[in-house]
Every structure is written in structure tokens, then in C-alpha cells.
Design a protein around this motif. Structure first.
Motif, PDB file in Angstrom:
ATOM      1  N   ALA A  21       9.430  -5.074  12.945  1.00  0.00           N
ATOM      2  CA  ALA A  21       8.413  -4.056  12.442  1.00  0.00           C
ATOM      3  C   ALA A  21       9.071  -3.974  11.073  1.00  0.00           C
ATOM      4  O   ALA A  21      10.285  -3.256  10.909  1.00  0.00           O
ATOM      5  CB  ALA A  21       7.822  -3.308  13.388  1.00  0.00           C
ATOM      6  N   VAL A  22       8.435  -3.477  10.320  1.00  0.00           N
ATOM      7  CA  VAL A  22       8.691  -2.804   9.141  1.00  0.00           C
ATOM      8  C   VAL A  22       7.901  -1.482   8.959  1.00  0.00           C
ATOM      9  O   VAL A  22       7.210  -0.959   9.834  1.00  0.00           O
ATOM     10  CB  VAL A  22       8.100  -3.254   7.582  1.00  0.00           C
ATOM     11  CG1 VAL A  22       8.148  -2.442   6.551  1.00  0.00           C
ATOM     12  CG2 VAL A  22       8.649  -4.621   7.215  1.00  0.00           C
ATOM     13  N   TYR A  23       8.783  -0.302   8.940  1.00  0.00           N
ATOM     14  CA  TYR A  23       8.399   0.975   8.914  1.00  0.00           C
ATOM     15  C   TYR A  23       8.063   1.751   7.878  1.00  0.00           C
ATOM     16  O   TYR A  23       9.248   2.094   6.943  1.00  0.00           O
ATOM     17  CB  TYR A  23       8.946   1.869   9.487  1.00  0.00           C
ATOM     18  CG  TYR A  23       9.778   2.067  11.069  1.00  0.00           C
ATOM     19  CD1 TYR A  23       8.676   2.656  11.738  1.00  0.00           C
ATOM     20  CD2 TYR A  23      10.167   0.832  11.277  1.00  0.00           C
ATOM     21  CE1 TYR A  23       8.476   1.900  13.231  1.00  0.00           C
ATOM     22  CE2 TYR A  23       9.450   0.527  13.035  1.00  0.00           C
ATOM     23  CZ  TYR A  23       9.110   0.802  13.880  1.00  0.00           C
ATOM     24  OH  TYR A  23       9.130   1.220  14.867  1.00  0.00           O
ATOM     25  N   PRO A  24       7.171   1.647   6.419  1.00  0.00           N
ATOM     26  CA  PRO A  24       6.938   1.482   5.141  1.00  0.00           C
ATOM     27  C   PRO A  24       7.536   3.026   5.164  1.00  0.00           C
ATOM     28  O   PRO A  24       6.939   4.186   5.350  1.00  0.00           O
ATOM     29  CB  PRO A  24       5.465   1.560   4.717  1.00  0.00           C
ATOM     30  CG  PRO A  24       5.188   0.775   5.784  1.00  0.00           C
ATOM     31  CD  PRO A  24       6.114   1.001   7.260  1.00  0.00           C
ATOM     32  N   HIS A  25       8.644   3.542   3.550  1.00  0.00           N
ATOM     33  CA  HIS A  25       9.022   4.300   3.368  1.00  0.00           C
ATOM     34  C   HIS A  25       8.050   5.208   2.070  1.00  0.00           C
ATOM     35  O   HIS A  25       6.997   6.309   1.650  1.00  0.00           O
ATOM     36  CB  HIS A  25      10.093   5.211   3.698  1.00  0.00           C
ATOM     37  CG  HIS A  25      10.561   6.245   3.685  1.00  0.00           C
ATOM     38  ND1 HIS A  25      10.483   7.769   4.308  1.00  0.00           N
ATOM     39  CD2 HIS A  25      11.700   6.584   2.183  1.00  0.00           C
ATOM     40  CE1 HIS A  25      10.901   8.466   2.614  1.00  0.00           C
ATOM     41  NE2 HIS A  25      11.861   8.014   2.183  1.00  0.00           N
ATOM     42  N   ARG A  26       8.981   4.323   1.062  1.00  0.00           N
ATOM     43  CA  ARG A  26       8.643   4.906  -0.031  1.00  0.00           C
ATOM     44  C   ARG A  26       8.060   3.868  -0.726  1.00  0.00           C
ATOM     45  O   ARG A  26       8.418   2.109  -0.297  1.00  0.00           O
ATOM     46  CB  ARG A  26       9.552   5.326  -1.067  1.00  0.00           C
ATOM     47  CG  ARG A  26       9.618   6.489  -1.142  1.00  0.00           C
ATOM     48  CD  ARG A  26       9.297   8.001  -1.117  1.00  0.00           C
ATOM     49  NE  ARG A  26       9.852   9.062  -0.728  1.00  0.00           N
ATOM     50  CZ  ARG A  26       8.717   9.680  -1.664  1.00  0.00           C
ATOM     51  NH1 ARG A  26       7.277   9.869  -1.461  1.00  0.00           N
ATOM     52  NH2 ARG A  26       9.579  11.243  -1.096  1.00  0.00           N
ATOM     53  N   LEU A  27       6.810   3.730  -1.460  1.00  0.00           N
ATOM     54  CA  LEU A  27       5.996   2.891  -2.091  1.00  0.00           C
ATOM     55  C   LEU A  27       5.514   2.607  -4.012  1.00  0.00           C
ATOM     56  O   LEU A  27       5.631   4.170  -4.655  1.00  0.00           O
ATOM     57  CB  LEU A  27       5.136   2.847  -1.451  1.00  0.00           C
ATOM     58  CG  LEU A  27       3.816   1.759  -1.446  1.00  0.00           C
ATOM     59  CD1 LEU A  27       4.031   0.798  -1.503  1.00  0.00           C
ATOM     60  CD2 LEU A  27       2.439   1.818  -1.151  1.00  0.00           C
ATOM     61  N   GLU A  28       6.117   1.668  -4.300  1.00  0.00           N
ATOM     62  CA  GLU A  28       6.279   1.453  -5.859  1.00  0.00           C
ATOM     63  C   GLU A  28       5.045   0.213  -5.932  1.00  0.00           C
ATOM     64  O   GLU A  28       4.994  -0.675  -5.444  1.00  0.00           O
ATOM     65  CB  GLU A  28       6.880   1.455  -6.678  1.00  0.00           C
ATOM     66  CG  GLU A  28       8.258   2.408  -6.626  1.00  0.00           C
ATOM     67  CD  GLU A  28       7.761   3.880  -7.675  1.00  0.00           C
ATOM     68  OE1 GLU A  28       7.373   3.116  -8.258  1.00  0.00           O
ATOM     69  OE2 GLU A  28       7.780   4.838  -6.538  1.00  0.00           O
ATOM     70  N   THR A  29       4.510   0.325  -6.905  1.00  0.00           N
ATOM     71  CA  THR A  29       4.177  -1.023  -7.760  1.00  0.00           C
ATOM     72  C   THR A  29       4.089  -1.324  -9.159  1.00  0.00           C
ATOM     73  O   THR A  29       4.214  -0.427 -10.297  1.00  0.00           O
ATOM     74  CB  THR A  29       2.226  -1.100  -7.691  1.00  0.00           C
ATOM     75  OG1 THR A  29       2.050  -2.377  -7.728  1.00  0.00           O
ATOM     76  CG2 THR A  29       1.757  -0.327  -8.156  1.00  0.00           C
ATOM     77  N   ASP A  30       4.512  -2.651  -9.574  1.00  0.00           N
ATOM     78  CA  ASP A  30       4.804  -2.983 -10.830  1.00  0.00           C
ATOM     79  C   ASP A  30       3.232  -3.793 -11.434  1.00  0.00           C
ATOM     80  O   ASP A  30       3.060  -3.888 -12.236  1.00  0.00           O
ATOM     81  CB  ASP A  30       5.193  -4.200 -10.880  1.00  0.00           C
ATOM     82  CG  ASP A  30       4.914  -5.825 -10.524  1.00  0.00           C
ATOM     83  OD1 ASP A  30       4.105  -5.520  -9.416  1.00  0.00           O
ATOM     84  OD2 ASP A  30       6.176  -6.829 -10.462  1.00  0.00           O
ATOM     85  N   GLY A  31       1.972  -3.225 -10.588  1.00  0.00           N
ATOM     86  CA  GLY A  31       0.528  -2.938 -10.936  1.00  0.00           C
ATOM     87  C   GLY A  31       0.118  -4.470  -9.718  1.00  0.00           C
ATOM     88  O   GLY A  31      -1.403  -3.946  -9.779  1.00  0.00           O
ATOM     89  N   THR A  32       0.696  -5.124  -9.626  1.00  0.00           N
ATOM     90  CA  THR A  32       0.760  -6.328  -8.883  1.00  0.00           C
ATOM     91  C   THR A  32       1.274  -6.626  -7.553  1.00  0.00           C
ATOM     92  O   THR A  32       0.649  -6.484  -6.508  1.00  0.00           O
ATOM     93  CB  THR A  32       0.939  -7.831  -9.784  1.00  0.00           C
ATOM     94  OG1 THR A  32       0.662  -7.622 -10.749  1.00  0.00           O
ATOM     95  CG2 THR A  32      -0.381  -8.701  -9.169  1.00  0.00           C
ATOM     96  N   ASP A  33       2.357  -6.802  -7.391  1.00  0.00           N
ATOM     97  CA  ASP A  33       3.252  -6.553  -6.227  1.00  0.00           C
ATOM     98  C   ASP A  33       3.475  -4.861  -5.932  1.00  0.00           C
ATOM     99  O   ASP A  33       3.635  -3.968  -6.078  1.00  0.00           O
ATOM    100  CB  ASP A  33       4.517  -7.716  -6.706  1.00  0.00           C
ATOM    101  CG  ASP A  33       4.618  -8.663  -6.814  1.00  0.00           C
ATOM    102  OD1 ASP A  33       3.762  -9.241  -6.535  1.00  0.00           O
ATOM    103  OD2 ASP A  33       6.166  -9.307  -7.520  1.00  0.00           O
ATOM    104  N   LEU A  34       3.852  -4.837  -4.571  1.00  0.00           N
ATOM    105  CA  LEU A  34       3.409  -4.162  -4.326  1.00  0.00           C
ATOM    106  C   LEU A  34       5.816  -3.604  -3.431  1.00  0.00           C
ATOM    107  O   LEU A  34       6.209  -4.832  -2.503  1.00  0.00           O
ATOM    108  CB  LEU A  34       3.106  -4.017  -2.118  1.00  0.00           C
ATOM    109  CG  LEU A  34       1.697  -3.491  -3.015  1.00  0.00           C
ATOM    110  CD1 LEU A  34       0.752  -4.335  -1.452  1.00  0.00           C
ATOM    111  CD2 LEU A  34       1.812  -2.815  -3.153  1.00  0.00           C
ATOM    112  N   TYR A  35       6.255  -2.749  -3.503  1.00  0.00           N
ATOM    113  CA  TYR A  35       7.594  -2.570  -2.918  1.00  0.00           C
ATOM    114  C   TYR A  35       7.677  -1.504  -1.950  1.00  0.00           C
ATOM    115  O   TYR A  35       7.736  -0.759  -2.360  1.00  0.00           O
ATOM    116  CB  TYR A  35       8.587  -2.197  -5.178  1.00  0.00           C
ATOM    117  CG  TYR A  35       8.461  -3.400  -6.082  1.00  0.00           C
ATOM    118  CD1 TYR A  35       7.749  -3.570  -6.341  1.00  0.00           C
ATOM    119  CD2 TYR A  35       9.593  -4.175  -6.117  1.00  0.00           C
ATOM    120  CE1 TYR A  35       7.707  -4.803  -7.713  1.00  0.00           C
ATOM    121  CE2 TYR A  35      10.108  -4.284  -6.743  1.00  0.00           C
ATOM    122  CZ  TYR A  35       8.841  -5.229  -7.676  1.00  0.00           C
ATOM    123  OH  TYR A  35       9.153  -6.120  -9.155  1.00  0.00           O
TER     124      TYR A  35
END
Lengths: 391, 318
Positions: B158-172
Motif C-alpha cells: 500500500a502507498v501512503y501518499p504524503h506530498r504531491l506535485e505535478t508537471d501538469g500531466t503526471d502526478l508525483y
């Protein structure tokens, strides 16, 4: 004439050479102070050389004992090398407080290093929750050789260890002797302290007193054959509620790979029910040492905080710093009446600077500040005018 | 000479106009003082100029108890719409502000958000929110009025999302549990993973800077710079200049800004990783930090600091 001069100089030299024996500064001191109290197998150099004034002013002094500096600060005026080296890494609390004389006699002792008592007595004087001995006691502990594992002044390692844990065990316990006793251990023997106590236990082989149930039953409850790795999901199989607590704004769910639970808990055995890897503050200090150092070194701080979990959730929480509630709720765990008669606090009282409600931690920081009552700023004016500018 | 000096002082103090005296009778003290002042200014000015020139330009907050934010945790800046989005974790909502700092909207997805922690808006207009309360990377499609929670998995865990960024298309997505940075496309198919082999607990924060990824190892106090393909390019050791770094940002000049939660300030490093200076301080008043959580630059060179403890986001500019 020439002979007379030679005789005169010779007599002067002899008299000067003899002077410490009968007319030195120590003698003046010993007219009142009992000389026997300054004798021992090991004598501090200034005492031995008759230079009481190195430390004491014979006429007047600012500090107790008419010392020229306070406590350990005086020691460090001569022991300059130690002043540098003893204050690096993790520092033993007496050094931190310049209390060298807690362990060392400044005048004389029968022990090396001018240590006052035998080592174990010295250590247990402060570490009073450690018993003299256990049902089964580790040999260095029994013989009072605390220094076999711990540095008395400072260390780069937690608990002032003189080497990394497993390496330290390996200094006495040869791998070939241990292997037959750990036949099913997957891979190289390591993490000795997750099962064994380094001091003592009620169990043979110094296995810690509290056993994790699956470990007590059978290793295969968690481990697949030949594998040492057990993921968080295995822990969550029984402790699902803990994983839920970690789904919070702030949590301790953090580990490069493997299992976040074993950052703090032993999966096998512990000295108390929670199976912590060591005592609570030590466990927290592994990552939060700066906070603990700040608390220890602050002139004003909340007293009697025994454990971090008195105020903080250990797994996860939705308030700042994983506090057990907002800045009112967490304090009210102990200070039941505080909000009822002090400065108005609570949901009806906004802080004009932020719009948030005023709580205890709007003005106080229990983790320590430079001001009385753990106030964030000087309390006579500076703190008040932050909001009450009209005064 | 002393008399000449005395006269000069008097002239200065009374702003008295008089005929200039001959050079030989001029007081040497005043030129000397001028030289000292000039030298002092030359020595002090660069430090003052860098350290003292960040000023609060905007304060994104609400002023009443009912409206005040509670535990803001992240900021997203929409360059195209010229809007700031603040994630108010404590009140389970998102707030949008104009570039001028006026509140535009308060959004809580019909009360369904559960501990939102971070958010981005992708070029297709979708809003993606990290919801810690349900361990989800939730997609909000405003046009279709849909809110879809997504539980992520990576490498069978399981992934526990913490921080989130985008280049406009993909999700980091930064996985809190493993400290690994995972890259997903808009269909949430894993594209790439960046693992910090040298970290104790993995990454704690990261930012996209052009095509590179800057990631923070909080406990080791190091910043790793990766190329777009995940190759490690640079390592910056923050050293003892920071105590508890929680967030990083890279300025327009290439300087690295590190938010220190415990020191309650921002430490600045040059392109080579050398410590330069620090600014801001502990406190509750405007321009001060209490429990800061995130730092980022907006597209207009403003330095934004999300302060969880002071329930606001302040934008600094110089």
C-alpha cells in the motif's frame, strides 16, 4: 666574602626548596581544614602541589566554596581539551550541567580518575531505577563495569554506547559460539538487543521479560522460512488499530523499506509491555534529539515530563506535533482547572494575530523557553502587548 | 586641531553656512568618521541586503475563529488562473485565494474530504488531493461533479501518499511509508520510482524544478537532485545549519531555500550547496513562524510559507 656569598645563595636555595613542606599555601589552609580529607591514592594535581588557590580564592569568592568559577566551568579552565571533546555528540547529563563533581572528587580519591565511588555506585546514584542485580545479570553489569559498554562523558551513539550495538556484543561474544544457539536465525546474527537485555532479566540467556506473543509461540507466526523480513501488513494483521492511527495528518509511518513498526518496537521481546527498543525517551531521541536537547537545556521548562507520550501521540495525530488534542485539551489532561480562571482561552477567544482560538500554547511552550513559566516571551510586558498593543 | 573640530561640530549641528576654511584647518575627525561609516556600510550592507529584505506581501488567512484555518498543510499555485489554493487539513477543506490575497472559494467536496493534506491541479482541470484520513489520492472533477478516491499500490505494498506535485500531466506522489517518490500518469499507472538508497527513512519533501527533482532527506539533512530519468545528479549536505528541515524550494536564481520547523526560519544555500544566510524567526505575529510546514515559490517569485501553527500562508517578496 666570596665564600659567604656562595653560602648565602646555597642557604636561600635550600630554604626555598623546603618551603612547601612547612610554609606553603596549603599549610595555611590546613590550619583550619583537615588535611586527611585531601589524602587519597590519587590526588588532584593542584592539591598535591599545594596550589589550593588554583580553584579557591582564600579571601572572597562569588561561588560556593569560594571557587573562582562555577562547577564544571572551573574544571574546564585547566582541562581545556576535555572542554572541547566532552561537549560533542550526545553528552551525559552531568557534563551538560557542568556537574563534574557528581562523579569526580576534586581533591583526592582512592580510585583512578578521582572517581568518588566505585563505578556502579556512581552510576546508580542517578540511574536509580536500575536494580543492583537481576535474577540473571549480564557479567559487566554485575561487576560494575558500566564503561564496558557506555562512555561516561559523551558519545556519538545513543545511550552513550562506546560502539554500535551489535559490534559491542561481538567484542565479547564470538559468532562461532553464538551460531549453535541461534540455529534458525535467518542470515547473519544481528539486532541482539531486540531479544536480549544488555543488563539483566528474569529469563535465562537474558531474554527480555516481556515476549511478543507470536515470538513466544513460534517464529513462523511472522517469518517465512529463511526470511528475516516482515512487512507492516503482518503487524497490521493483529494491530490494525495502530495503522488507522497512522492515517493522520502527522504520523510515524516512515521507513525506507521493510517495517515502520520496528523503528520503535522490538518484534520479539522488551523490558515493558509495549516492547519498545529502549526506554521511551531514548526511542524518541533517536530521531527527535534536538527537541529533547532543547528541553533539557532550556532555563524554563515544564517540570515532571516523564514520557513524551504524556502529551504526544506515539503513532499519529491530527494536531501540531502530534499532541493529544489542541493546545487546551492536551494541557487539560493534567491542568483540569486552568482554563476556568486564567486569561480567557477557548473557542470563543480569538488570537487577533491569526484568528485561531487562544490556548495554553499561545503563551506557553512546555518544551522550554528562556522565560519564567515557560512563556514564549518576557511576561511582564513583551508577551502581553503582542495582542494588547493599546496598553 | 581640537578647536577646529569643535567648530566643525558646531557647524554641523547648527547647519550653519559659513565661508569654507582653508584645507589646512579642516578637522580630520569628520572625514575619518565618514571613512569608517563607509567601510562599515560596505561590510554590513550585503548581509543586511540579503537577510533583511524579505517582507510579507500577502497573508492568506481568515480572521475570525469560525473562518480561521486550522492546520493548513500545503499550498498549490495555479499560474494560469493566478490563484493560490490552500489545503486546510484541520477543517477538511480547500480554500482558493486570488493573486492579490482575496478569498475566492471554500471547497470541501460536499463534506466528504477526510484530512486533506496536499493537492495539485493538472492541466486537464482535475484536482488531485492527498487525503490522509482515507489514505487516498482522490480525484475531484469539478465539471463532472465527481470525487473519486484512489488507494494506490506499488511493488505489492500500500502507498501512503504524503506530498504531491505535478508537471501538469503526471502526478508525483511521495509515499510516506517507504519514503519513495512514485510517478503516476493521469490513469494512476506507475511510470517511475525514485528511491533514496542512502536515506535512513527516505524522502520527506520534494519539488519539481524544471525537469529535475529535488528531494529532502529530513533526518540526514540532505537534499538530493535527480534528473528527469531518476539519475542522481547532486547531493547537498545541509549540515548543522538546519535542525529539522521539513520542506525545500528552489528560487529563481537557483538558490535552495530550506524550511526549518524547529528553528522556525528559512536557511538559504547557493547553487553549490554552500550556506549563505537565514531569515524569519519564531513567533505568532505576521512575518514570524510557529509550526511551519511547507515552502514554495509562486510563479511571480514570491516565497510562500505554509504555517500550520499560525494558521496561515504568508507570501514574502523582496
Amino acid at each position: 666574602m666570596k665564600n659567604s656569598l656562595v653560602l648565602f645563595f646555597a642557604a636561600t636555595v635550600v630554604l626555598c626548596g623546603m618551603s612547601p613542606a612547612w610554609a606553603g599555601p596549603n599549610d595555611a589552609c590546613y590550619t583550619c581544614h583537615d588535611r586527611d580529607q585531601f589524602r587519597g591514592r590519587v590526588v588532584h594535581k593542584p592539591v598535591g602541589t599545594g596550589k589550593c588557590v588554583t580553584c579557591h580564592n582564600p579571601h572572597v569568592g562569588r561561588y560556593r566554596g569560594m571557587l573562582s568559577h562555577e562547577g564544571g566551568r572551573l574544571c574546564f579552565t585547566c582541562h581545556t581539551g576535555e572542554a572541547e571533546t566532552f561537549r560533542t555528540g550526545i553528552v551525559h547529563e552531568p557534563i551538560n550541567r557542568f556537574e563534574c563533581t557528581r562523579c569526580h572528587d576534586p581533591h583526592a580519591s582512592d580510585r583512578n580518575g578521582l572517581v568518588r565511588k566505585n563505578l556502579k555506585e556512581s552510576c546508580l546514584e542517578c540511574h536509580e531505577d536500575f536494580p543492583e542485580r537481576y535474577r540473571f545479570t549480564h557479567e559487566p553489569y554485575l561487576s560494575g563495569d558500566c564503561r564496558a559498554c557506555h562512555a561516561p562523558h559523551n558519545s556519538e551513539r545513543p545511550m552513550l554506547l562506546v560502539a554500535d550495538r551489535d559490534a559491542l556484543c561481538g567484542e565479547c561474544h564470538e559468532p562461532e559460539d553464538l551460531a549453535p544457539k541461534h540455529r534458525n536465525f535467518p542470515g547473519t546474527l544481528r539486532s541482539c538487543l531486540t531479544c536480549h537485555s544488555p543488563h539483566g532479566s528474569d529469563r535465562k540467556s537474558l531474554i527480555r521479560n516481556y515476549l511478543h506473543e507470536p515470538y513466544a509461540e513460534d517464529c513462523s507466526n511472522c517469518h517465512e522460512a529463511g526470511s528475516g523480513k516482515v512487512g507492516v501488513s503482518a503487524c497490521a494483521g493483529c494491530h490494525g488499530d495502530v495503522l488507522e492511527q497512522m492515517q493522520a495528518t502527522h504520523s510515524h509511518l516512515t521507513m525506507q523499506s521493510g517495517n515502520a513498526c520496528v523503528n520503535c518496537h522490538s518484534p520479539h521481546a522488551g523490558d515493558e509491555k509495549r516492547l519498545l527498543l529502549s526506554r521511551e525517551k531514548q526511542v524518541c531521541a533517536r530521531c527527535h534529539r534536538p527537541s529533547i536537547e532543547k528541553y533539557k537545556n532550556s532555563p524554563y521548562r515544564h517540570g515532571s515530563i516523564d514520557n513524551c507520550t504524556d502529551c504526544h501521540f506515539p503513532h499519529g495525530g491530527n494536531d501540531m506535533a502530534m499532541l493529544k488534542g489542541n493546545g487546551l485539551e492536551v494541557c487539560a489532561l493534567c491542568h483540569e482547572n486552568q482554563g476556568k480562571f486564567t486569561h480567557p482561552v477557548g473557542p470563543e477567544v480569538p488570537d487577533p494575530r491569526t484568528g485561531r482560538m487562544i490556548t495554553c500554547i499561545t503563551c506557553h511552550n512546555p518544551m522550554g523557553t528562556d522565560y519564567k513559566f515557560n512563556l514564549l516571551l518576557e511576561g511582564k510586558r513583551q508577551l502581553c502587548v503582542q495582542c494588547h498593543g493599546e496598553y | 586641531m581640537l578647536l577646529a573640530c569643535k567648530n566643525d561640530m558646531r557647524l554641523l549641528s547648527h547647519n550653519h553656512r559659513s565661508r569654507p576654511r582653508s584645507r589646512a584647518h579642516r578637522c580630520p575627525v569628520i572625514p575619518a568618521l565618514a571613512v569608517i561609516i563607509l567601510i562599515s556600510a560596505a561590510l554590513l550592507l550585503p548581509r543586511a541586503a540579503v537577510a533583511g529584505s524579505w517582507n510579507v506581501e500577502l497573508s492568506l488567512k481568515r480572521d475570525t475563529i469560525e473562518d480561521a484555518m486550522l492546520m493548513p498543510s500545503a499550498l498549490f499555485v495555479d499560474r494560469e488562473r493566478e490563484q493560490y489554493y490552500v489545503v486546510d487539513s484541520g477543517k477538511n477543506r480547500l480554500l482558493s485565494f486570488s493573486r492579490q490575497g482575496d478569498l475566492l472559494h471554500v471547497f470541501n467536496a460536499g463534506g466528504s474530504l477526510k484530512l486533506p493534506f496536499d493537492m495539485v491541479r493538472t492541466d486537464d482541470g482535475k484536482i488531485w488531493v492527498v487525503e490522509k484520513g482515507r489514505n487516498s489520492l482522490t480525484m475531484i472533477d469539478l465539471k463532472a461533479k465527481k470525487t473519486i478516491p484512489n488507494i494506490l499500490e506499488s511493488d505489492g505494498r500500500a502507498v501512503y501518499p504524503h506530498r504531491l506535485e505535478t508537471d501538469g500531466t503526471d502526478l508525483y506522489v511521495l509515499d510516506k511509508a517507504s519514503g519513495t517518490l512514485l510517478v503516476y500518469n493521469g490513469d494512476l499507472v506507475e511510470q517511475q520510482r525514485i528511491v533514496c538508497e542512502k536515506c535512513t527513512f527516505g524522502f520527506f519533501d520534494f519539488k519539481l524544478v524544471g525537469k529535475s527533482v529535488w528531494a529532502l532527506d529530513r533526518l540526514a539533512r540532505k537534499v538530493f537532485v535527480y534528473a528527469g530519468n531518476g539519475t542522481l545528479q547532486q547531493t547537498h549536505d545541509l549540515g548543522d545549519d538546519v535542525t529539522y528541515p521539513v520542506s525545500i524550494a528552489v528560487g529563481p536564481s537557483g538558490y535552495l531555500y530550506v524550511l526549518d520547523r524547529h528553528s522556525r526560519d528559512v536557511a538559504v544555500y547557493d547553487e553549490k550547496g554552500a550556506y549563505k544566510y537565514r531569515f524569519l524567526q519564531f513567533g505568532i505575529a505576521s512575518g514570524q513562524l510557529y509550526y511551519p510546514a511547507e515552502i514554495r515559490f509562486d510563479p511571480w517569485d514570491g516565497l510562500c510559507v505554509v504555517d500550520e501553527g499560525n494558521a496561515r500562508v504568508e507570501v514574502y517578496r523582496r
